[in-house]
Design a protein around this motif. Sequence first.
Motif, PDB file in Angstrom:
ATOM      1  N   LEU A 110       0.827  -1.207   0.000  1.00 45.94           N
ATOM      2  CA  LEU A 110       0.000   0.000   0.000  1.00 45.94           C
ATOM      3  C   LEU A 110       0.860   1.255   0.000  1.00 45.94           C
ATOM      4  O   LEU A 110       0.575   2.226  -0.721  1.00 45.94           O
ATOM      5  CB  LEU A 110      -0.932  -0.011   1.213  1.00 45.94           C
ATOM      6  CG  LEU A 110      -2.004  -1.092   1.233  1.00 45.94           C
ATOM      7  CD1 LEU A 110      -2.787  -1.044   2.539  1.00 45.94           C
ATOM      8  CD2 LEU A 110      -2.949  -0.930   0.054  1.00 45.94           C
ATOM      9  N   TRP A 111       1.908   1.247   0.809  1.00 40.71           N
ATOM     10  CA  TRP A 111       2.812   2.409   0.830  1.00 40.71           C
ATOM     11  C   TRP A 111       3.488   2.609  -0.522  1.00 40.71           C
ATOM     12  O   TRP A 111       3.588   3.729  -1.019  1.00 40.71           O
ATOM     13  CB  TRP A 111       3.874   2.218   1.917  1.00 40.71           C
ATOM     14  CG  TRP A 111       4.961   3.241   1.843  1.00 40.71           C
ATOM     15  CD1 TRP A 111       4.915   4.544   2.285  1.00 40.71           C
ATOM     16  CD2 TRP A 111       6.253   3.067   1.264  1.00 40.71           C
ATOM     17  NE1 TRP A 111       6.106   5.182   2.022  1.00 40.71           N
ATOM     18  CE2 TRP A 111       6.943   4.295   1.398  1.00 40.71           C
ATOM     19  CE3 TRP A 111       6.898   1.992   0.664  1.00 40.71           C
ATOM     20  CZ2 TRP A 111       8.243   4.468   0.935  1.00 40.71           C
ATOM     21  CZ3 TRP A 111       8.189   2.160   0.200  1.00 40.71           C
ATOM     22  CH2 TRP A 111       8.843   3.385   0.333  1.00 40.71           C
ATOM     23  N   ALA A 112       3.937   1.531  -1.144  1.00 37.06           N
ATOM     24  CA  ALA A 112       4.599   1.636  -2.445  1.00 37.06           C
ATOM     25  C   ALA A 112       3.628   2.144  -3.508  1.00 37.06           C
ATOM     26  O   ALA A 112       3.996   2.990  -4.345  1.00 37.06           O
ATOM     27  CB  ALA A 112       5.169   0.285  -2.859  1.00 37.06           C
ATOM     28  N   ALA A 113       2.383   1.652  -3.491  1.00 39.06           N
ATOM     29  CA  ALA A 113       1.398   2.096  -4.477  1.00 39.06           C
ATOM     30  C   ALA A 113       1.111   3.582  -4.326  1.00 39.06           C
ATOM     31  O   ALA A 113       1.042   4.321  -5.322  1.00 39.06           O
ATOM     32  CB  ALA A 113       0.110   1.287  -4.332  1.00 39.06           C
ATOM     33  N   TYR A 114       0.961   4.045  -3.090  1.00 40.05           N
ATOM     34  CA  TYR A 114       0.688   5.470  -2.868  1.00 40.05           C
ATOM     35  C   TYR A 114       1.887   6.324  -3.265  1.00 40.05           C
ATOM     36  O   TYR A 114       1.733   7.370  -3.902  1.00 40.05           O
ATOM     37  CB  TYR A 114       0.329   5.703  -1.402  1.00 40.05           C
ATOM     38  CG  TYR A 114      -0.060   7.135  -1.117  1.00 40.05           C
ATOM     39  CD1 TYR A 114      -1.355   7.567  -1.350  1.00 40.05           C
ATOM     40  CD2 TYR A 114       0.863   8.048  -0.625  1.00 40.05           C
ATOM     41  CE1 TYR A 114      -1.723   8.878  -1.106  1.00 40.05           C
ATOM     42  CE2 TYR A 114       0.503   9.359  -0.378  1.00 40.05           C
ATOM     43  CZ  TYR A 114      -0.786   9.766  -0.614  1.00 40.05           C
ATOM     44  OH  TYR A 114      -1.139  11.069  -0.377  1.00 40.05           O
ATOM     45  N   THR A 115       3.077   5.873  -2.923  1.00 42.61           N
ATOM     46  CA  THR A 115       4.275   6.654  -3.223  1.00 42.61           C
ATOM     47  C   THR A 115       4.507   6.766  -4.720  1.00 42.61           C
ATOM     48  O   THR A 115       4.772   7.865  -5.248  1.00 42.61           O
ATOM     49  CB  THR A 115       5.502   6.011  -2.548  1.00 42.61           C
ATOM     50  OG1 THR A 115       5.279   5.940  -1.132  1.00 42.61           O
ATOM     51  CG2 THR A 115       6.761   6.817  -2.835  1.00 42.61           C
ATOM     52  N   VAL A 116       4.410   5.649  -5.428  1.00 41.06           N
ATOM     53  CA  VAL A 116       4.631   5.675  -6.877  1.00 41.06           C
ATOM     54  C   VAL A 116       3.585   6.543  -7.559  1.00 41.06           C
ATOM     55  O   VAL A 116       3.909   7.355  -8.442  1.00 41.06           O
ATOM     56  CB  VAL A 116       4.607   4.235  -7.436  1.00 41.06           C
ATOM     57  CG1 VAL A 116       4.602   4.251  -8.963  1.00 41.06           C
ATOM     58  CG2 VAL A 116       5.807   3.457  -6.933  1.00 41.06           C
ATOM     59  N   SER A 117       2.309   6.392  -7.169  1.00 39.38           N
ATOM     60  CA  SER A 117       1.264   7.200  -7.794  1.00 39.38           C
ATOM     61  C   SER A 117       1.468   8.688  -7.507  1.00 39.38           C
ATOM     62  O   SER A 117       1.229   9.534  -8.386  1.00 39.38           O
ATOM     63  CB  SER A 117      -0.110   6.758  -7.297  1.00 39.38           C
ATOM     64  OG  SER A 117      -0.258   7.014  -5.902  1.00 39.38           O
ATOM     65  N   PHE A 118       1.927   9.026  -6.312  1.00 38.59           N
ATOM     66  CA  PHE A 118       2.136  10.435  -5.970  1.00 38.59           C
ATOM     67  C   PHE A 118       3.177  11.079  -6.889  1.00 38.59           C
ATOM     68  O   PHE A 118       2.927  12.125  -7.500  1.00 38.59           O
ATOM     69  CB  PHE A 118       2.578  10.542  -4.502  1.00 38.59           C
ATOM     70  CG  PHE A 118       2.856  11.951  -4.053  1.00 38.59           C
ATOM     71  CD1 PHE A 118       1.843  12.735  -3.535  1.00 38.59           C
ATOM     72  CD2 PHE A 118       4.133  12.499  -4.146  1.00 38.59           C
ATOM     73  CE1 PHE A 118       2.092  14.037  -3.122  1.00 38.59           C
ATOM     74  CE2 PHE A 118       4.393  13.790  -3.737  1.00 38.59           C
ATOM     75  CZ  PHE A 118       3.363  14.563  -3.222  1.00 38.59           C
ATOM     76  N   PHE A 119       4.328  10.457  -6.999  1.00 42.03           N
ATOM     77  CA  PHE A 119       5.398  11.075  -7.785  1.00 42.03           C
ATOM     78  C   PHE A 119       5.144  10.981  -9.289  1.00 42.03           C
ATOM     79  O   PHE A 119       5.532  11.882 -10.039  1.00 42.03           O
ATOM     80  CB  PHE A 119       6.748  10.439  -7.429  1.00 42.03           C
ATOM     81  CG  PHE A 119       7.239  10.825  -6.059  1.00 42.03           C
ATOM     82  CD1 PHE A 119       7.766  12.084  -5.834  1.00 42.03           C
ATOM     83  CD2 PHE A 119       7.158   9.952  -4.997  1.00 42.03           C
ATOM     84  CE1 PHE A 119       8.212  12.468  -4.577  1.00 42.03           C
ATOM     85  CE2 PHE A 119       7.595  10.307  -3.734  1.00 42.03           C
ATOM     86  CZ  PHE A 119       8.127  11.571  -3.520  1.00 42.03           C
ATOM     87  N   VAL A 120       4.479   9.920  -9.737  1.00 40.27           N
ATOM     88  CA  VAL A 120       4.155   9.823 -11.170  1.00 40.27           C
ATOM     89  C   VAL A 120       3.147  10.893 -11.559  1.00 40.27           C
ATOM     90  O   VAL A 120       3.292  11.562 -12.602  1.00 40.27           O
ATOM     91  CB  VAL A 120       3.624   8.421 -11.502  1.00 40.27           C
ATOM     92  CG1 VAL A 120       2.995   8.394 -12.891  1.00 40.27           C
ATOM     93  CG2 VAL A 120       4.747   7.400 -11.437  1.00 40.27           C
ATOM     94  N   LEU A 121       2.132  11.109 -10.742  1.00 42.13           N
ATOM     95  CA  LEU A 121       1.129  12.113 -11.061  1.00 42.13           C
ATOM     96  C   LEU A 121       1.708  13.526 -11.031  1.00 42.13           C
ATOM     97  O   LEU A 121       1.346  14.374 -11.850  1.00 42.13           O
ATOM     98  CB  LEU A 121      -0.051  11.999 -10.081  1.00 42.13           C
ATOM     99  CG  LEU A 121      -0.931  10.760 -10.253  1.00 42.13           C
ATOM    100  CD1 LEU A 121      -1.921  10.642  -9.105  1.00 42.13           C
ATOM    101  CD2 LEU A 121      -1.677  10.828 -11.573  1.00 42.13           C
ATOM    102  N   TRP A 122       2.609  13.763 -10.106  1.00 46.26           N
ATOM    103  CA  TRP A 122       3.203  15.086 -10.052  1.00 46.26           C
ATOM    104  C   TRP A 122       4.239  15.309 -11.145  1.00 46.26           C
ATOM    105  O   TRP A 122       4.652  16.441 -11.379  1.00 46.26           O
ATOM    106  CB  TRP A 122       3.824  15.329  -8.674  1.00 46.26           C
ATOM    107  CG  TRP A 122       2.811  15.793  -7.685  1.00 46.26           C
ATOM    108  CD1 TRP A 122       2.292  15.098  -6.643  1.00 46.26           C
ATOM    109  CD2 TRP A 122       2.160  17.059  -7.659  1.00 46.26           C
ATOM    110  NE1 TRP A 122       1.358  15.834  -5.973  1.00 46.26           N
ATOM    111  CE2 TRP A 122       1.259  17.060  -6.571  1.00 46.26           C
ATOM    112  CE3 TRP A 122       2.251  18.201  -8.461  1.00 46.26           C
ATOM    113  CZ2 TRP A 122       0.460  18.134  -6.269  1.00 46.26           C
ATOM    114  CZ3 TRP A 122       1.450  19.285  -8.148  1.00 46.26           C
ATOM    115  CH2 TRP A 122       0.570  19.253  -7.067  1.00 46.26           C
ATOM    116  N   ALA A 123       4.661  14.251 -11.812  1.00 48.03           N
ATOM    117  CA  ALA A 123       5.587  14.399 -12.937  1.00 48.03           C
ATOM    118  C   ALA A 123       4.874  14.817 -14.213  1.00 48.03           C
ATOM    119  O   ALA A 123       5.531  15.162 -15.206  1.00 48.03           O
ATOM    120  CB  ALA A 123       6.347  13.093 -13.174  1.00 48.03           C
ATOM    121  N   LEU A 124       3.534  14.783 -14.220  1.00 45.48           N
ATOM    122  CA  LEU A 124       2.792  15.208 -15.407  1.00 45.48           C
ATOM    123  C   LEU A 124       3.019  16.690 -15.663  1.00 45.48           C
ATOM    124  O   LEU A 124       3.139  17.487 -14.724  1.00 45.48           O
ATOM    125  CB  LEU A 124       1.298  14.921 -15.215  1.00 45.48           C
ATOM    126  CG  LEU A 124       0.915  13.444 -15.052  1.00 45.48           C
ATOM    127  CD1 LEU A 124      -0.577  13.326 -14.777  1.00 45.48           C
ATOM    128  CD2 LEU A 124       1.294  12.655 -16.287  1.00 45.48           C
TER     129      LEU A 124
END
Length: 328
Positions: free
Chosen positions: A16-30
């Motif tokens: 769960l932590w990995a999923a939230y972390t990856v989604s956070f930084f990927v979305l902010w890279a847009l």
Amino acid sequence: MLRYVAGRLVQAVGVLWAAYTVSFFVLWALPSDPVSLLLGTDSSDVTPEQLAAVRHEYGYDRPLVVQYVHQLGNVLHGDLGRSVSTREPVSSLIGDALGPTVQIALAGLLLAVVLGGGLAVLATLVRRRSLQALLLSLPPLGVAIPGFWFGLVLLQWFSFRLPVFPAIGDQGFASIVLPAVTLALPTGAVIAQLLSKSLVVTLREPYVATARAKGASPVRVHLRHALRNAALPALTATGLLVGGLLGGTVVTETVFSRPGLGRLTATAVQAQDIPVVQGVVLVGALVFVLANLLVDLVYPLLDPRLERRRRSAGTRAAATRVDAVAVA
């Protein structure tokens, strides 16, 4: 057993932590900015001061690492933030959308297990080679058919030509049938494909030949002796396919114009509503983790040898530690 479950729960928290972390930084890279999309920076009615005020309200003017730590702390306290588009709590939006999605997802999973498992058993039970080859060719066809195309075909036949089920909306049980069948097609095809291959291998085992020699009927051999062991690969795939069911709701709910988590996700992605997308990712990861944890707990019920192996491995590990202490 409790030790095993505790270890799996720790792994679940890590996922769960990995999923939230990856989604956070990927979305902010847009490249685009959700606040700009919300206010419309091309309009002369929006001043830079207003844009900066909204960014400050959502905390988007702070460094990225600070935002991550702050939002992660809020998530640990049950606060998923507010939607940039509607300014409503993300937890409320997901809670309202989760009910209709769970309905069609559970119905689709049930249909997939029943139809896929029934097709696999029937294909390996019949004796005519031509009929068996025909039945075994159906699962690859089901995997190859695009879900949106199958949904449109169902709409054309059973909503427009034969007005049996409603074409759109959430209007009771009848409106669940076509979306559930659309979701069940690829999932059931994968289950049938894996289970049929596993049954073919299992039916060649010596204990199956022994059961036949004792006079057991073909149906009894399939359902009592072979199916229990052959179901393990299909069970593993079912746990993995639960995430695919949630992903399939994006297309299915769009085709059938149903409210739910899929349409909420599509709308949030289009508007780059980062808090909503992160909340949906977290919910999807939670469902995926719980489904696979349930599969791990069901495994020993189907094959008690797995539990005995786990206990023997733990006994050997404890003996090794005792020997190491004695040597020291």
